[in-house]
Enzyme design. Structure first.
Site, PDB file in Angstrom:
ATOM      1  CD  GLU A 120     -40.415 -41.885 -33.893  1.00  0.00           C
ATOM      2  OE1 GLU A 120     -39.701 -41.483 -34.507  1.00  0.00           O
ATOM      3  OE2 GLU A 120     -41.487 -42.282 -34.819  1.00  0.00           O
ATOM      4  CD  GLU A 178     -41.602 -36.817 -34.879  1.00  0.00           C
ATOM      5  OE1 GLU A 178     -41.844 -36.375 -34.029  1.00  0.00           O
ATOM      6  OE2 GLU A 178     -40.490 -37.506 -35.233  1.00  0.00           O
TER       7      GLU A 178
HETATM    8  N1  T1G Z   1     -31.515 -32.272 -36.495  1.00  0.00           N
HETATM    9  C1  T1G Z   1     -30.094 -31.392 -36.091  1.00  0.00           C
HETATM   10  N2  T1G Z   1     -30.392 -30.105 -36.428  1.00  0.00           N
HETATM   11  C2  T1G Z   1     -30.272 -29.618 -35.193  1.00  0.00           C
HETATM   12  C3  T1G Z   1     -31.498 -30.725 -34.595  1.00  0.00           C
HETATM   13  C4  T1G Z   1     -32.211 -31.996 -35.365  1.00  0.00           C
HETATM   14  N3  T1G Z   1     -33.344 -32.459 -34.895  1.00  0.00           N
HETATM   15  N4  T1G Z   1     -32.338 -30.245 -33.186  1.00  0.00           N
HETATM   16  C5  T1G Z   1     -31.360 -29.115 -33.193  1.00  0.00           C
HETATM   17  N5  T1G Z   1     -30.534 -28.933 -34.080  1.00  0.00           N
HETATM   18  C6  T1G Z   1     -28.964 -27.898 -34.174  1.00  0.00           C
HETATM   19  C7  T1G Z   1     -29.751 -26.625 -34.567  1.00  0.00           C
HETATM   20  O1  T1G Z   1     -30.721 -26.487 -35.467  1.00  0.00           O
HETATM   21  C8  T1G Z   1     -29.236 -25.904 -33.848  1.00  0.00           C
HETATM   22  O2  T1G Z   1     -27.806 -25.370 -34.478  1.00  0.00           O
HETATM   23  C9  T1G Z   1     -28.330 -26.527 -32.759  1.00  0.00           C
HETATM   24  O3  T1G Z   1     -28.721 -27.822 -32.635  1.00  0.00           O
HETATM   25  C10 T1G Z   1     -29.298 -25.978 -31.268  1.00  0.00           C
HETATM   26  O4  T1G Z   1     -30.529 -25.721 -32.191  1.00  0.00           O
HETATM   27  C11 T1G Z   1     -37.823 -39.808 -37.586  1.00  0.00           C
HETATM   28  C12 T1G Z   1     -38.577 -37.874 -38.493  1.00  0.00           C
HETATM   29  C13 T1G Z   1     -33.458 -29.590 -29.453  1.00  0.00           C
HETATM   30  C14 T1G Z   1     -35.284 -27.927 -28.279  1.00  0.00           C
HETATM   31  O5  T1G Z   1     -37.793 -31.233 -34.734  1.00  0.00           O
HETATM   32  O6  T1G Z   1     -37.133 -28.743 -31.081  1.00  0.00           O
HETATM   33  O7  T1G Z   1     -37.930 -37.537 -35.109  1.00  0.00           O
HETATM   34  O8  T1G Z   1     -27.867 -23.048 -35.615  1.00  0.00           O
HETATM   35  O9  T1G Z   1     -30.480 -23.538 -32.011  1.00  0.00           O
HETATM   36  O10 T1G Z   1     -33.231 -23.842 -28.363  1.00  0.00           O
HETATM   37  O11 T1G Z   1     -40.051 -39.551 -35.873  1.00  0.00           O
HETATM   38  O12 T1G Z   1     -33.279 -27.366 -31.409  1.00  0.00           O
HETATM   39  O13 T1G Z   1     -26.455 -24.693 -33.271  1.00  0.00           O
HETATM   40  O14 T1G Z   1     -25.938 -24.923 -36.017  1.00  0.00           O
HETATM   41  O15 T1G Z   1     -32.800 -25.667 -31.432  1.00  0.00           O
HETATM   42  O16 T1G Z   1     -31.139 -25.342 -27.049  1.00  0.00           O
HETATM   43  C15 T1G Z   1     -38.144 -34.023 -34.668  1.00  0.00           C
HETATM   44  C16 T1G Z   1     -35.933 -29.789 -33.502  1.00  0.00           C
HETATM   45  C17 T1G Z   1     -37.070 -34.602 -35.742  1.00  0.00           C
HETATM   46  C18 T1G Z   1     -36.246 -31.128 -32.691  1.00  0.00           C
HETATM   47  C19 T1G Z   1     -33.177 -27.348 -28.881  1.00  0.00           C
HETATM   48  N6  T1G Z   1     -36.716 -33.142 -33.768  1.00  0.00           N
HETATM   49  N7  T1G Z   1     -35.119 -29.299 -32.537  1.00  0.00           N
HETATM   50  O17 T1G Z   1     -33.411 -26.409 -28.256  1.00  0.00           O
HETATM   51  O18 T1G Z   1     -31.150 -25.122 -29.225  1.00  0.00           O
HETATM   52  S1  T1G Z   1     -37.135 -34.921 -37.219  1.00  0.00           S
HETATM   53  C20 T1G Z   1     -37.420 -32.290 -33.394  1.00  0.00           C
HETATM   54  C21 T1G Z   1     -35.621 -28.513 -31.280  1.00  0.00           C
HETATM   55  C22 T1G Z   1     -37.344 -37.117 -36.257  1.00  0.00           C
HETATM   56  C23 T1G Z   1     -38.165 -39.178 -36.615  1.00  0.00           C
HETATM   57  C24 T1G Z   1     -38.391 -37.848 -37.231  1.00  0.00           C
HETATM   58  C25 T1G Z   1     -34.257 -27.546 -29.911  1.00  0.00           C
HETATM   59  C26 T1G Z   1     -33.923 -28.288 -28.678  1.00  0.00           C
HETATM   60  P1  T1G Z   1     -27.101 -24.300 -34.883  1.00  0.00           P
HETATM   61  P2  T1G Z   1     -31.174 -24.782 -30.754  1.00  0.00           P
HETATM   62  P3  T1G Z   1     -32.132 -25.025 -28.280  1.00  0.00           P
END
Ligand code: T1G
Length: 683
Positions: free
Chosen positions: A109, A129
């Site tokens: 976004e 999301e």
């Molecule tokens: N926020 C906080 N922490 C996050 C995070 C996030 N969005 N994504 C990953 N982490 C942390 C995760 O908990 C882990 O922490 C570390 O990063 C590595 O993640 C307004 C409301 C990016 C593909 O849903 O899909 O944006 O355990 O083990 O396998 O519209 O993380 O090491 O302490 O998964 O290499 C939308 C979620 C949010 C993406 C990487 N975004 N993340 O995968 O590593 S809502 C998502 C993923 C939003 C807006 C809306 C995956 C990854 P720790 P990992 P990975």
């Protein structure tokens, strides 16, 4: 010279082009300091006459992967992401997003608020999301339909699946795809080229080409919902996403943003989103073992031995071959070995037929598998996994023998689904090297791997098991020794009580449809038919599954089970099963006239599962409630949007569950009672 605009955002200017750099490991999530930094960057770009254009990018592994999900629990603060994106877009100087890694959710976004987008060839872009029970809440629902069209926008938002950079370019989501190592140069070159351009900047919120086309297709949204109904079943976010796209087609941008914001907040407050956000973190928490030091030495596993080439042994061997680790599979008879290797080859060939691997891959994987009739051939393996018949007597023979064959330092694992790992370890002189690696069938498919920690299992062995699980693309859940470990023990009451309800008088289709309404893909009795009635053993001398198996009714695989199945595998309650139930009723002197309502079925099955989970937790079999939820979701397809049994219990209300259990004459676990009385929660 780089200027720090916040703890996580810096800006430097070279030749009139500002580079805005986000540095918020591990995934550059758009937390408060990032948002503040971006607003400061926009103000700097606007006010500094030396700046003619800007490139927005990030450091380390990825362009922002979304809003900071962790911040949701603690409460979001100003500036809110939608405003940040609008501020960037409103600039009168061009901003180029340099995208790499996984630009997801709020990350994409932010890129859509920029005026141009350059992506590295290996980049992925998506709006996941919906997997958190949310919708893109920073303008994504209004900008995506304007730049790629409603249909493509819905596909991205309702599935949550990311797309690769080349496809994104084809769709018009990015302006250019470049070699990974040329990203910054190309983004700077684009900034240089556009900063000299006259005329209005391209702002996605002002694009109308797609909106006009989509407005002309009046039943576009209804068609999409009809074609993708499966993705709308049980969950609420997709319908909200659909309505925000309707707003994007029909309303001016600002009004559409108001619709997006309202629906985002509705979803944010929903139980489903609370559950899915819990699951997101719980899935990542399971690999963390607090009492094992992070620098515990790991055992290098470069070769694996598997004893038993049956369904489990074959599937387990595939897990390691899939990541390039050679496996020797040992059987007692040539024909069993040939059959086992044949099944593995067939599995790979089926995958190749679906285009998910090449014929060459099949040969490479098969080339990593060596069959043997001689356990001595496992003498040089780093890890040996026993997957033989579930009998302690046989395990004793295997492990005593292994102890004389395996090299020092080899890990000795059992795939047992319930037998006592501590007892198995006593068959060896090296109990510290023994653990359970409990795969779920089919082992090469199911994502759950229970790592069973014996009293004497060393920290290195456990830490290696946890790491190996991730390497073979499984989610590990650590369990201590008990009958059934976590997932099976948790679900015993679910299966057992479903049959009890049937015998007591509730029709099988009422039981199964009640649990499908809760969110399971199939009810407990349908699941038994699928798994096979002969794999379930129950203690009572005369019991329904035993009697069905005696009639050679083993479930879908042979003659049906509770249900008869047509050629499309559609089930209808089987008269033979109803007769068996009558026979058991007579044998046990049960009238069979107690028919429960769907609500009573749900409570009658779910409350005892929560109770078992509480016992698993208070006995220290599982480290965390979230681990139990992950085990249920990955091991038994518990609907993730319900959060798993423990999270669901918190949402449903622990006092209600305690009262319900007592009304059923069941004793609530001490931990459950304590939390209920204190207003506490499992998760
Ligand atoms: N926020 C906080 N922490 C996050 C995070 C996030 N969005 N994504 C990953 N982490 C942390 C995760 O908990 C882990 O922490 C570390 O990063 C590595 O993640 C307004 C409301 C990016 C593909 O849903 O899909 O944006 O355990 O083990 O396998 O519209 O993380 O090491 O302490 O998964 O290499 C939308 C979620 C949010 C993406 C990487 N975004 N993340 O995968 O590593 S809502 C998502 C993923 C939003 C807006 C809306 C995956 C990854 P720790 P990992 P990975």
């Amino acid at each position: 010279m780089s200027e720090s605009l916040s703890e996580t955002v810096s800006l430097s200017v070279v030749d009139g082009i500002a580079t805005v750099l986000i540095d918020n490991p591990p995934v550059n999530a758009l937390g408060a300091t990032v948002r503040k930094g971006l607003v400061a960057a926009a103000e700097k770009i606007a006010s500094d006459t030396a700046i003619k254009a800007a490139v927005l990018t990030a450091k380390a592994r990825t362009f922002p992967a979304g809003a900071d999900i962790a911040e949701f629990a603690t409460g979001m603060t100003d500036p809110w992401l939608p405003e940040v994106v609008n501020t960037i877009e409103a600039l009168e100087k061009p901003v180029v997003a340099a995208i790499y890694g996984t630009a997801l959710g709020g990350g994409l976004e932010v890129a859509l608020g920029c005026h141009y987008r350059v992506a590295a060839a290996s980049a992925k872009l998506g709006v996941p999301e919906v997997q958190l029970g949310l919708l893109p809440g920073a303008g994504g629902t209004q900008r995506l339909p304007r730049i790629v069209g409603a249909e493509a926008a819905l596909q991205m938002m309702v599935t949550g699946k990311p797309i690769k950079a080349p496809l994104a370019e084809k769709m018009g989501l990015v302006d250019k795809v470049v070699a990974d190592d040329a990203l910054m140069d190309e983004a700077l070159a684009m900034a240089k080229a556009v900063m000299a351009k006259d005329g209005p900047l391209p702002r996605v919120s002002e694009m109308t080409e797609w909106t006009e086309k989509d407005r002309a297709d009046s039943d576009l949204l209804d068609k999409f919902r009809a074609e993708h109904g499966r993705m709308f079943r049980g969950v609420i976010a997709p319908d909200h996403i659909l309505e925000t796209v309707r707003a994007a087609i029909e309303l001016p941008f600002a009004e559409g943003m108001a619709v997006e914001n309202e629906r985002f907040m509705t979803l944010f407050a929903s139980d489903q989103s609370r559950a899915l956000r819990h699951v997101f973190f719980a899935m990542r928490e399971t690999a963390k073992v607090p009492d094992i030091a992070k620098d515990t030495p790991l055992i290098d596993v470069k070769s694996v031995g598997v004893i038993g080439a049956g369904t489990m042994g074959g599937g387990i061997a595939m897990c390691f071959a899939n990541i390039g680790i050679p496996v020797t599979i040992v059987e007692v008879k040539q024909e069993a070995l040939d059959r086992g290797l044949g099944v593995i080859r067939k599995n790979y060939e089926n995958t190749a037929k679906k285009g998910r691997m090449t014929a060459e891959d099949v040969e490479t994987r098969m080339g990593l598998l060596t069959g043997s009739l001689n356990m001595e051939d496992l003498g040089d393996k780093d890890l040996i996994i026993e997957a033989v018949f579930e009998s302690m007597e046989i395990k004793e023979k295997v492990f005593s023998r292994l102890d004389t064959i395996a090299k020092p330092g080899a890990i000795l694992a059992s795939n047992t689904s319930y037998l006592d790992i501590d007892h198995i370890a006593t068959f060896t002189s090296r109990p510290e090297m023994v653990l359970g690696l409990h795969f779920f069938s089919p082992a090469n498919v199911m994502p759950l791997l229970e790592i069973v920690r014996g009293e004497k299992s060393s920290d290195s062995v456990i830490a290696t098991g946890m790491k190996l699980a991730k390497a073979i693309r499984k989610t590990p859940v650590l369990a201590r020794v008990c009958d059934g470990f976590i997932a099976n023990r948790l679900m015993y009451p679910y299966i057992d009580l479903a049959i009890e309800m049937l015998v007591a008088g509730t029709p099988m289709q009422v039981i199964d449809s009640a649990m499908r309404d809760y969110g399971f893909a199939m009810g407990p009795l349908q699941m038994l038919d699928l798994v096979g009635l002969d794999v379930i053993t129950f203690p009572a001398e005369v019991n329904v599954t035993g009697e069905l198996v005696k009639l050679e009714r083993r479930g879908q695989k042979l003659n049906g089970g509770f249900y008869d199945y047509d050629e499309k595998r559609r089930g209808t309650p089987a008269p033979a099963a109803i007769d068996v139930v009558d026979k058991v009723r007579k044998h046990r002197g049960i009238a069979g006239d107690k028919e429960l309502s769907p609500e009573q079925v749900m409570a009658g099955l779910l409350y005892p599962v929560v109770n078992e989970g509480a016992k698993i937790l208070e006995e220290g079999i599982a480290m965390r409630a979230g681990d139990i939820d992950v085990a249920a979701i990955l091991g038994y397809n518990w609907p993730a949007y319900q959060g798993g049994p423990m999270c669901w219990a918190d949402i449903h209300g622990l006092p209600k569950i305690v009262a319900g259990l007592e009304a059923m004459g069941q004793k609530p676990a001490a931990l459950l009672k304590k939390l209920a009385s204190e207003g506490g929660s499992f998760t």
